[in-house]
Design an enzyme around this catalytic site. Structure first.
Site, PDB file in Angstrom:
ATOM      1  N   ASN A  81      -4.639   6.061  -0.417  1.00 14.29           N
ATOM      2  CA  ASN A  81      -3.415   5.251  -0.458  1.00 14.29           C
ATOM      3  C   ASN A  81      -2.737   5.307   0.897  1.00 14.29           C
ATOM      4  O   ASN A  81      -1.952   6.195   1.183  1.00 14.29           O
ATOM      5  CB  ASN A  81      -2.498   5.767  -1.575  1.00 14.29           C
ATOM      6  CG  ASN A  81      -1.237   4.927  -1.706  1.00 14.29           C
ATOM      7  OD1 ASN A  81      -0.901   4.164  -0.803  1.00 14.29           O
ATOM      8  ND2 ASN A  81      -0.529   5.079  -2.813  1.00 14.29           N
ATOM      9  N   THR A 139       1.668  -3.023  -1.625  1.00 16.71           N
ATOM     10  CA  THR A 139       2.899  -3.812  -1.782  1.00 16.71           C
ATOM     11  C   THR A 139       3.571  -4.101  -0.438  1.00 16.71           C
ATOM     12  O   THR A 139       3.350  -3.406   0.548  1.00 16.71           O
ATOM     13  CB  THR A 139       3.889  -3.082  -2.684  1.00 16.71           C
ATOM     14  OG1 THR A 139       4.079  -1.772  -2.169  1.00 16.71           O
ATOM     15  CG2 THR A 139       3.365  -3.017  -4.104  1.00 16.71           C
ATOM     16  N   LYS A 156      -3.315   6.472 -10.928  1.00 21.35           N
ATOM     17  CA  LYS A 156      -2.120   6.511 -10.078  1.00 21.35           C
ATOM     18  C   LYS A 156      -2.200   7.673  -9.086  1.00 21.35           C
ATOM     19  O   LYS A 156      -2.641   8.768  -9.418  1.00 21.35           O
ATOM     20  CB  LYS A 156      -0.852   6.648 -10.930  1.00 21.35           C
ATOM     21  CG  LYS A 156       0.431   6.557 -10.095  1.00 21.35           C
ATOM     22  CD  LYS A 156       1.664   6.433 -10.985  1.00 21.35           C
ATOM     23  CE  LYS A 156       2.941   6.740 -10.218  1.00 21.35           C
ATOM     24  NZ  LYS A 156       3.514   5.598  -9.514  1.00 21.35           N
ATOM     25  N   CYS A 168       1.624   2.516   0.404  1.00 21.57           N
ATOM     26  CA  CYS A 168       2.979   2.443  -0.169  1.00 21.57           C
ATOM     27  C   CYS A 168       4.024   2.421   0.940  1.00 21.57           C
ATOM     28  O   CYS A 168       4.048   3.316   1.793  1.00 21.57           O
ATOM     29  CB  CYS A 168       3.216   3.616  -1.111  1.00 21.57           C
ATOM     30  SG  CYS A 168       2.378   3.350  -2.676  1.00 21.57           S
ATOM     31  N   LYS A 223      -7.121   1.813   0.875  1.00 22.09           N
ATOM     32  CA  LYS A 223      -6.176   0.794   0.412  1.00 22.09           C
ATOM     33  C   LYS A 223      -5.229   0.455   1.554  1.00 22.09           C
ATOM     34  O   LYS A 223      -4.548   1.333   2.096  1.00 22.09           O
ATOM     35  CB  LYS A 223      -5.392   1.282  -0.807  1.00 22.09           C
ATOM     36  CG  LYS A 223      -4.525   0.191  -1.415  1.00 22.09           C
ATOM     37  CD  LYS A 223      -4.081   0.545  -2.827  1.00 22.09           C
ATOM     38  CE  LYS A 223      -3.217  -0.528  -3.446  1.00 22.09           C
ATOM     39  NZ  LYS A 223      -2.824  -0.168  -4.821  1.00 22.09           N
TER      40      LYS A 223
END
Lengths: 424, 460
Positions: free
Chosen positions: A134, A203, A45, A137, A175
């Protein structure tokens, strides 16, 4: 027995099933349980800079459909809310204890080179196999200029990817956020920045529902709600499309892809792989049923590959990509019509009413001595598949080739197309 | 045929055979557990929402079943119950007592795929319970017409007619011979099918629309005549049911312990304390309909040790469905087929045994005796061999007699009798003897009466 061992941009794992960067991979305890259950790897995570973020109470929203729970899921949880030092120590320990499993570390720090440089060095010390940036998000962190706020700007994607490649020897995965009009912009940028691969989708921005008593979006935090990241089985089609676009784009073709988005079964995984994903990442299904689901994923993929004669993953990956094309190249001379198997038909009439009310009036509702019968009117049927999809009996309605075979004719050649190319 | 006189032990008939809590479990608990929320959602999701659905066609009242089930799926329970009740105001009772296995659930297309229909009856109960628990009356009366209608008989047919007439704006007076309204729902159906005084809850719901005056303890032919009602009211509906029972026409019928099942069930239904009901240790029930099943299971549940139903034909000929027969067997009732009563044997005027002769079909398909048989010890012998219509009350003192045919009041499609302004429905007319059919009769008659009163021609 098919060989499920995976070597993805140099990251080795006994199988291609990784847990995505998310709550299930937030700590040693969970990750060790996942490895014991058989998962091939994890993306830890997302780590950020200290002080750690603070998370809200009430974090998940869900779409339930009939008796089926969580066909769609969303979250407003931020990145890891534990101190960086603890995460790094645990990552190091787990990698040491489970050397054969993939350990990828997700990262999200402000868009400054020093921030990335500094955290990369610390992650490298853990012995992790790779990092995943990341840029995806869509909630919370994006308000602070991170996550999808970076992923939505190809120039930033390229810039940060380049920094990271410059400051670490570890493979770098980017990502991607699906909250863009075309996935190719950020995907090409990642490739241009030197990324070793991309993982997608993160997402999708969403509100899962509205509490009609409180008049507040869900999930609700003390009467208020905010948009969160949507995932789960419902997002799979969106993810498949984006994976396929990257796999077939001339500028990104061959860029390794770790597929993510609603993967719950080996069959989902096989579909992602057929469209070019070298590994797959899972989250919602594990959050729904626990880590044990990987047993069937491994077993099911292996059995299916044996049945199809695929000996290893490389024989499967990308196999469907050549069949993904633009609409304009579809064969417009291809004709199919529906066929209803009277032996299987339970006379629910759904095919009739769907066609009658909303399509082409191509299914007649007949009554013979009080018995219902539904019959396709070939001349009216355009082969749209609607009846096949509404029919509750598997195999009862099939689509059959209709008429004489005519030569391939696509839109670019079609007489009805005023812009058609002259015949060669 | 052997006619050996066997002397059985003295009759053993006693009350209070069971511990007190057993009576509660046996009579005040639902025979079929209602669905909880999650069961209802799962079951509702099994409905395919068929086009022109076969289940609707199979329902005598034509309830839009896929629509009410969809409304359960979406959580619109008031809408769901209203969809049911607008076609069948006794949707609550019917959800409990309808033989769904031969009606809507038999028609369900799921039977073709998997032999397991959607549990329509249980879903109907789920939706209607929601409404009753909240005391909601979803219907409103139309502006009052000033017309007055007499409804004779406060059972499902009469009350269905009364409710629809009240909705249409008419004023209704219901005359009921018994102390309570509800008809067979109150007096005739097995207690465990409608426990916790459901019949009266439903009656109150029906009356709560307003415009219906109930007069109980008033009997046609005794306290009033049809001719008088026709004079005093603008129209009359007769839903007077079946007042008579068939006789055994066998020796020993007059013995003590030979009992009319219908009367016993009525007594049982009204008994506040079931422990006070005397029941035999060995019980024999003669008949093959729902009354036979109801009396057999209820005597078993009162503590009878051996209960045997004897029916003169095979299981497929019984009026009770396979589902009902199975229910009796699960409750420990034994069913013997292909035997008919010869006589009841008694001692000191009290029944002790029942003798039967095996039956068979002859070459012509007629039921015949076989000259061999058996004797069963019986402290009580219940007669459940059908009810009959007694015409005297409707004929009494009439200048213009009501036409009776095949032992029932003759009606046309509109439920109109041979007398202008007089309509009839329920068990006193020909047709299937189901609550749901009676409700449909009442509803159709109400619309016919409405058209009649508005001077329109009734549909043929």
């Amino acid at each position: 027995m098919a060989d499920l061992r995976s070597n993805f941009v140099g990251i080795k794992s006994p199988n291609p099933f990784w847990l995505a960067s998310a709550p299930p991979t937030d700590k040693e305890y969970n990750v060790v349980r996942a490895f014991k259950a058989g998962w091939g790897g994890v993306v830890w995570k997302t780590l950020g800079e200290d002080p750690p973020v603070v998370n809200s109470s009430s974090r998940y929203g869900a779409i339930h459909y009939g008796p089926d729970r969580m066909i769609g899921f969303n979250n407003i949880e931020l990145i890891s809310d534990r101190p960086l030092e603890i995460n790094l120590r645990e990552i190091k320990q787990v990698k040491r204890d489970w050397p054969d499993r993939a350990m990828v570390v997700s990262l999200m720090v402000p868009c400054e080179e020093t921030s990335w440089k500094s955290i990369l060095a610390r992650v490298e010390e853990t012995g992790a196999d790779a990092v995943e940036l990341n840029f995806g998000c869509p909630h919370g962190m994006s308000e602070r200029g991170m996550g999808s706020a970076v992923g939505q700007v190809p120039e930033y994607v390229e810039m940060v990817a380049r920094w990271c490649k410059a400051h670490t020897r570890m493979p770098v995965l980017v990502k991607l956020t699906p909250n863009v009009t075309s996935i190719l912009g950020p995907a090409r940028a990642a490739a241009a920045g030197g990324a070793d691969g991309v993982s997608l989708i993160n997402t999708i921005n969403s509100i899962t529902g509205v509490d009609l008593d409180e008049m507040a979006p869900q999930p609700t935090v003390d009467g208020k709600g905010t948009h969160g990241g949507y995932c789960g089985p419902a997002v799979k089609p969106i993810a498949l499309h984006m994976v396929a676009e990257i796999a077939r784009d001339p500028k990104t073709r061959g860029l390794p892809i770790s597929g993510i988005g609603g993967i719950a079964t080996w069959r989902d995984a096989a579909e992602f792989m057929a469209l070019g994903a070298g590994t797959v990442q899972v989250c919602t299904a594990a959050m729904h049923y626990g880590f044990k689901i990987v047993d069937d994923m491994i077993d099911g993929l292996s059995n299916w590959m044996d049945e199809k004669g695929y000996a290893s993953l490389d024989q499967l990956v990308g196999r469907a990509v050549p069949n993904v094309t633009d609409w304009q190249y579809l064969n417009l001379n291809y004709k199919i019509v529906a066929r209803i198997d009277p032996e299987l038909c339970i006379t629910c009439g759904l095919c009739h009413i769907a066609c009658e009310d909303t399509a082409h009036q191509a299914i007649a509702a007949l009554k013979n001595e009080g018995k219902r019968r539904y019959e396709v009117i070939d001349a009216e049927c355009v082969g749209c598949n609607l009846c096949m999809h509404v029919c509750p009996v598997p195999g009862c309605i099939t689509m059959m080739k209709y008429g004489e075979s005519e030569p391939y004719l696509n839109w670019t050649q079609h007489p009805a197309n005023p812009m058609r190319k002259a015949a060669e | 045929m052997s006619r050996k006189m066997t002397t059985g032990p003295a009759p053993d008939i006693a009350a209070g055979r069971l511990p007190a809590e057993a009576y509660l479990a046996n009579f005040e608990a639902d025979a079929k557990e209602p669905l909880d929320v999650s069961q209802a959602v799962v079951e509702a999701s099994r409905c395919y929402f068929c086009y022109d659905a076969p289940c609707i066609e199979a329902c005598p009242t034509g309830i839009d079943i896929p629509n009410f089930i969809r409304k359960i799926q979406t959580g619109n329970l008031k809408g769901s119950a209203t969809t049911i009740l607008e076609q069948n105001i006794f949707g609550g009772a019917c959800a409990r007592v309808c033989p769904t296995e031969v009606l809507c659930e038999r028609a369900c297309v799921r039977n073709l795929a998997e032999d397991k229909p959607v549990a329509i009856g249980l879903l109907q109960r789920y939706a209607t319970d929601f409404l009753f628990e909240r005391g909601i009356q979803p219907f409103q009366r139309a502006p009052r017409t000033g017309k007055r209608i007499a409804v004779v008989g406060g059972g499902p047919a009469g009350l269905s007619c009364a409710h629809r007439l009240a909705m249409l704006g008419h004023d209704v007076t219901v005359f009921e011979a018994r102390p309570k309204l509800g008809g067979l729902n109150e007096y005739g159906i097995a207690a465990y099918k409608v426990p916790q005084d459901f019949a009266q809850t439903e009656v109150e719901f029906v009356l709560s629309i307003g415009g219906i005056e109930a007069r109980t303890g008033v009997a046609l032919g005794r306290d009033m005549s049809l001719a008088q009602l026709r004079q005093d009211f603008d129209a009359v509906f007769l839903g007077i049911g079946l007042a008579g029972v068939n006789a055994l026409q066998a020796e020993g019928e007059g013995l003590q312990g030979v009992i009319d099942a219908v009367a016993y069930i009525a007594e049982l239904r009204q008994a506040k304390d079931k422990a006070r009901l005397p029941v035999g240790r060995r019980v024999v029930v003669i008949g093959g309909g729902n009354t036979a099943i109801d009396i057999a299971v209820q005597t078993k549940r009162l503590g009878a040790e051996d209960v045997t139903i004897v029916y003169r034909r095979g299981p497929e000929h019984m009026g009770a469905t396979w589902h009902e027969q199975e229910f009796a067997q699960v409750n420990g009732v034994k069913i013997k087929h292909w035997a008919r009563p010869v006589r009841v044997i008694g001692e000191n005027g009290r029944a002790t045994q029942a003798e039967f002769e095996y039956t068979a079909l002859d070459a012509g398909g007629r039921l015949v005796g076989t000259n061999s048989g058996f004797v069963i010890p019986a402290d009580q012998v219940f007669k459940a061999i059908g009810q009959t219509f007694i015409a005297d009350p409707v004929l009494a003192g009439a200048a213009e007699p009501l036409e009776i045919r095949n032992g029932r009041i003759l009606v046309d499609q509109a439920r109109a009798t041979s007398l202008p302004g007089v309509y009839a429905g329920g068990d006193c007319v020909s047709g299937v003897d189901l609550t749901v059919a009676a409700v449909e009769d009442g509803k159709i008659a109400a619309h016919s009466i409405d058209r009649f009163l508005r001077g329109l021609q009734a549909a043929a």
